[in-house]
Design an enzyme around this catalytic site. Structure first.
Site, PDB file in Angstrom:
ATOM      1  N   THR A   1      71.666  40.307  50.098  1.00  0.00           N
ATOM      2  CA  THR A   1      72.107  40.179  51.495  1.00  0.00           C
ATOM      3  C   THR A   1      73.411  39.407  51.592  1.00  0.00           C
ATOM      4  O   THR A   1      74.350  39.821  52.285  1.00  0.00           O
ATOM      5  CB  THR A   1      71.016  39.508  52.341  1.00  0.00           C
ATOM      6  OG1 THR A   1      69.893  40.392  52.434  1.00  0.00           O
ATOM      7  CG2 THR A   1      71.519  39.189  53.738  1.00  0.00           C
TER       8      THR A   1
ATOM      9  N   GLN B   1      69.548  48.729  44.475  1.00  0.00           N
ATOM     10  CA  GLN B   1      68.428  49.545  44.006  1.00  0.00           C
ATOM     11  C   GLN B   1      68.786  50.457  42.836  1.00  0.00           C
ATOM     12  O   GLN B   1      67.927  51.196  42.349  1.00  0.00           O
ATOM     13  CB  GLN B   1      67.882  50.398  45.157  1.00  0.00           C
ATOM     14  CG  GLN B   1      67.169  49.608  46.235  1.00  0.00           C
ATOM     15  CD  GLN B   1      65.846  49.023  45.784  1.00  0.00           C
ATOM     16  OE1 GLN B   1      65.325  49.344  44.718  1.00  0.00           O
ATOM     17  NE2 GLN B   1      65.278  48.142  46.598  1.00  0.00           N
TER      18      GLN B   1
ATOM     19  N   SER C   1      71.384  42.447  43.182  1.00  0.00           N
ATOM     20  CA  SER C   1      70.404  41.404  43.482  1.00  0.00           C
ATOM     21  C   SER C   1      69.512  41.162  42.269  1.00  0.00           C
ATOM     22  O   SER C   1      68.996  42.109  41.676  1.00  0.00           O
ATOM     23  CB  SER C   1      69.547  41.814  44.684  1.00  0.00           C
ATOM     24  OG  SER C   1      68.552  40.841  44.940  1.00  0.00           O
ATOM     25  N   GLY C   2      69.316  39.892  41.913  1.00  0.00           N
ATOM     26  CA  GLY C   2      68.566  39.548  40.709  1.00  0.00           C
ATOM     27  C   GLY C   2      67.102  39.930  40.748  1.00  0.00           C
ATOM     28  O   GLY C   2      66.549  40.418  39.764  1.00  0.00           O
ATOM     29  N   HIS C   3      66.441  39.721  41.893  1.00  0.00           N
ATOM     30  CA  HIS C   3      64.990  39.904  41.897  1.00  0.00           C
ATOM     31  C   HIS C   3      64.559  41.367  41.878  1.00  0.00           C
ATOM     32  O   HIS C   3      63.378  41.673  41.803  1.00  0.00           O
ATOM     33  CB  HIS C   3      64.345  39.153  43.072  1.00  0.00           C
ATOM     34  CG  HIS C   3      64.514  39.802  44.414  1.00  0.00           C
ATOM     35  ND1 HIS C   3      63.488  40.470  45.046  1.00  0.00           N
ATOM     36  CD2 HIS C   3      65.569  39.856  45.253  1.00  0.00           C
ATOM     37  CE1 HIS C   3      63.914  40.911  46.219  1.00  0.00           C
ATOM     38  NE2 HIS C   3      65.164  40.549  46.366  1.00  0.00           N
TER      39      HIS C   3
ATOM     40  N   CYS D   1      61.591  45.182  53.790  1.00  0.00           N
ATOM     41  CA  CYS D   1      62.373  44.467  54.798  1.00  0.00           C
ATOM     42  C   CYS D   1      61.925  44.813  56.210  1.00  0.00           C
ATOM     43  O   CYS D   1      62.180  44.063  57.148  1.00  0.00           O
ATOM     44  CB  CYS D   1      63.853  44.792  54.639  1.00  0.00           C
ATOM     45  SG  CYS D   1      64.528  44.252  53.053  1.00  0.00           S
TER      46      CYS D   1
END
Length: 382
Positions: A70, A178, A199-201, A324
Site C-alpha cells: 500500500t 501478486q 509486498s513482502g508478506h 481487503c
C-alpha cells in the site's frame, strides 16, 4: 489446517524468520549512525539492496524499502504525479486495480487530475487498443497491475510498456504485489515498466516489509519528510531486519520461480477440470490463461461466507474474492467489472497457492469441496 489463502498473506519461511531475528539481535543499530555498529547495519542494508537490484535487473540506488504494498503504490502514484504536473495532469489506470491504487487515484482526481479507467473484458483483461486511444500528451502516469489479486487475470505488461513509451511521456507503474515470485517480472530495457511495487508478506517474508523499484532515475516527490533516508525519498529510520529478510525471501522466490510456476499451473488446471464437473452450479472467474496461483469461483445462489465456513469446518482455509474487501457486504468492484452473472455475485471465493502448498492439500480440498456441495445440495441451498 490446509491453508489456501496465500494471496491474502503467506506464512513466512523459517529461514526468513531466522534472518529477521538474527539481524534484530546482532545488527540493531541505526544504519544512519556513523559509529561501527551503525556502519555494520548499513553495510547489511546495502547488501540487501544490491541483492534485490540484481534480481530485478536495475541499479542499487533505484531500490527503496517501504512498509508494504500500500505504501509503495501510494508513493509511486502520488510521488510521480506531484513531481510532474508540468507535463500534465492526466492519469490512466484500470477499473480492477487494488484499493491502494484506486483510492490514491480518486484523491488525485479530487485535487484536479483527470483520470481514465481502462475497462476489462469478462476474463479481466484490458484492451491495448483502448490504452493506445486514452494516452495523451498530458498523461503523466499509467498504473496497471500485473496480476489481479481477486481473479488472477494477467495484464500484457510488456506490450503496454511498449505502447506507453512510444506514444507518451508517461511513467508506467506496475503493481507487482501478486506477481513477483510467481511470474517473471523485471525491468527489460525500454520494454519494461518504469516502476514496480512489491509486498513482502505475499512472498513468505514479513508483514510491514515492501519495496518500490525504478527502472531508471525518476523525478518523484517524497511522501515522507525528515532525515532524508533512502536517497532522500523516504525519510525515517530504515527497518534493516525487514529489508534483509525481504531480500532473502525475494531471492528464494526467484530461485524457485520455474518450479513454482509449473506446480501452480498444474494445480490450477486440475482444479478447473474438477470444478467443471459440478456443471452450471459453478461459475469460474479465473481462466486457464490466468496466474496459476489464484483460482476464483462462485456457487450459484450461495453466499461466499457460507462456503468458506463449510470448508473451514473441514480444515480448509480459503477466502472471499479479496482479503481487503472480505469484511464488506457490497459486491467487489472486480466482480462487477468482469460482469459475473447476478446469481453468482454473492458466492465468490478465492483459492490461492503458496510455497508451502502441497499435492495433498489439493487432494483434500477436492474431497472437502465435494462433501460440502453434496451437503448443501441435500439442504437444497444450491
Amino acid at each position: 489446517m490446509i491453508y489456501l489463502d496465500n494471496s491474502a498473506t503467506t506464512q513466512p519461511h523459517k529461514e526468513v524468520l531466522d534472518t529477521f531475528v538474527q539481524v534484530n539481535e546482532s545488527y540493531y543499530a541505526n544504519p544512519a549512525s556513523i559509529h561501527e555498529a551503525g556502519v555494520e547495519a548499513n553495510t547489511l542494508l546495502d547488501r540487501a539492496r544490491a541483492q534485490v537490484a540484481q534480481l530485478l535487473h536495475t541499479e542499487e540506488q533505484h531500490i527503496l524499502f517501504t512498509a508494504g504494498g500500500t505504501e509503495s503504490n501510494n508513493f509511486a502514484i502520488f510521488g510521480i504525479t506531484k513531481a510532474n504536473t508540468h507535463k500534465g495532469k492526466h492519469i490512466i489506470t484500470t477499473e480492477i486495480e487494488h484499493p491502494s491504487v484506486l483510492e490514491a487515484v480518486k484523491e488525485l482526481r479530487n485535487e484536479g487530475f483527470e483520470v481514465d479507467y481502462l475497462k476489462v473484458d469478462q476474463n479481466g483483461k484490458i484492451s491495448l487498443e483502448e490504452l493506445r486511444e486514452k494516452l495523451r500528451k498530458e498523461t503523466v502516469l499509467v498504473s496497471i497491475m500485473h496480476v489481479n489479486n481477486e481473479i488472477g487475470s494477467i495484464q500484457p505488461i510488456e506490450e503496454a510498456a511498449r505502447i506507453i513509451h512510444e506514444k507518451s511521456r508517461a511513467t508506467f507503474h506496475v503493481d507487482a504485489v501478486q506477481s513477483f515470485g510467481k511470474l517473471p517480472i523485471q525491468f527489460n530495457g525500454d520494454l519494461g515498466p518504469d516502476i514496480i511495487t512489491i509486498s513482502g508478506h505475499k512472498i513468505h517474508a514479513l508483514k510491514g516489509s515492501g519495496l518500490i523499484a525504478f527502472r531508471k532515475k525518476q523525478n518523484i516527490t517524497p511522501l515522507l519528510l525528515g532525515g532524508g533516508q533512502e536517497f532522500g525519498l523516504r525519510s525515517g529510520t530504515v527497518a534493516v531486519p525487514q529489508a534483509v529478510s525481504l531480500a532473502k525471501a525475494a531471492r528464494i522466490a526467484v530461485e524457485n520461480l520455474d518450479m513454482s510456476m509449473n506446480k501452480y499451473k498444474k494445480w490450477h488446471d486440475e482444479l478447473i477440470q474438477f470444478l467443471t464437473e459440478f456443471g452450471d452450479n459453478i461459475h469460474l472467474l479465473s481462466t486457464k490463461d490466468g496466474a496459476g496461483h489464484i483460482l476464483s469461483l462462485s456457487v450459484k445462489g450461495l453466499k461466499g461466507e457460507i462456503l468458506i465456513n463449510a470448508l473451514q469446518k473441514r480444515g480448509i482455509i480459503v477466502s472471499t474474492s479479496s482479503a481487503c474487501s472480505s469484511k464488506q457486504t457490497k459486491t467487489s468492484h472486480v466482480v462487477e467489472a468482469v460482469k459475473v452473472p447476478s446469481e453468482f455475485k454473492k458466492g465468490v471465493i478465492r483459492i490461492s497457492f503458496g510455497a508451502k502448498t502441497t499435492e495433498e492439500d489439493i487432494t483434500e480440498f477436492k474431497k472437502a469441496f465435494t462433501n460440502v456441495m453434496n451437503e448443501l445440495k441435500g439442504e437444497k441451498q444450491i
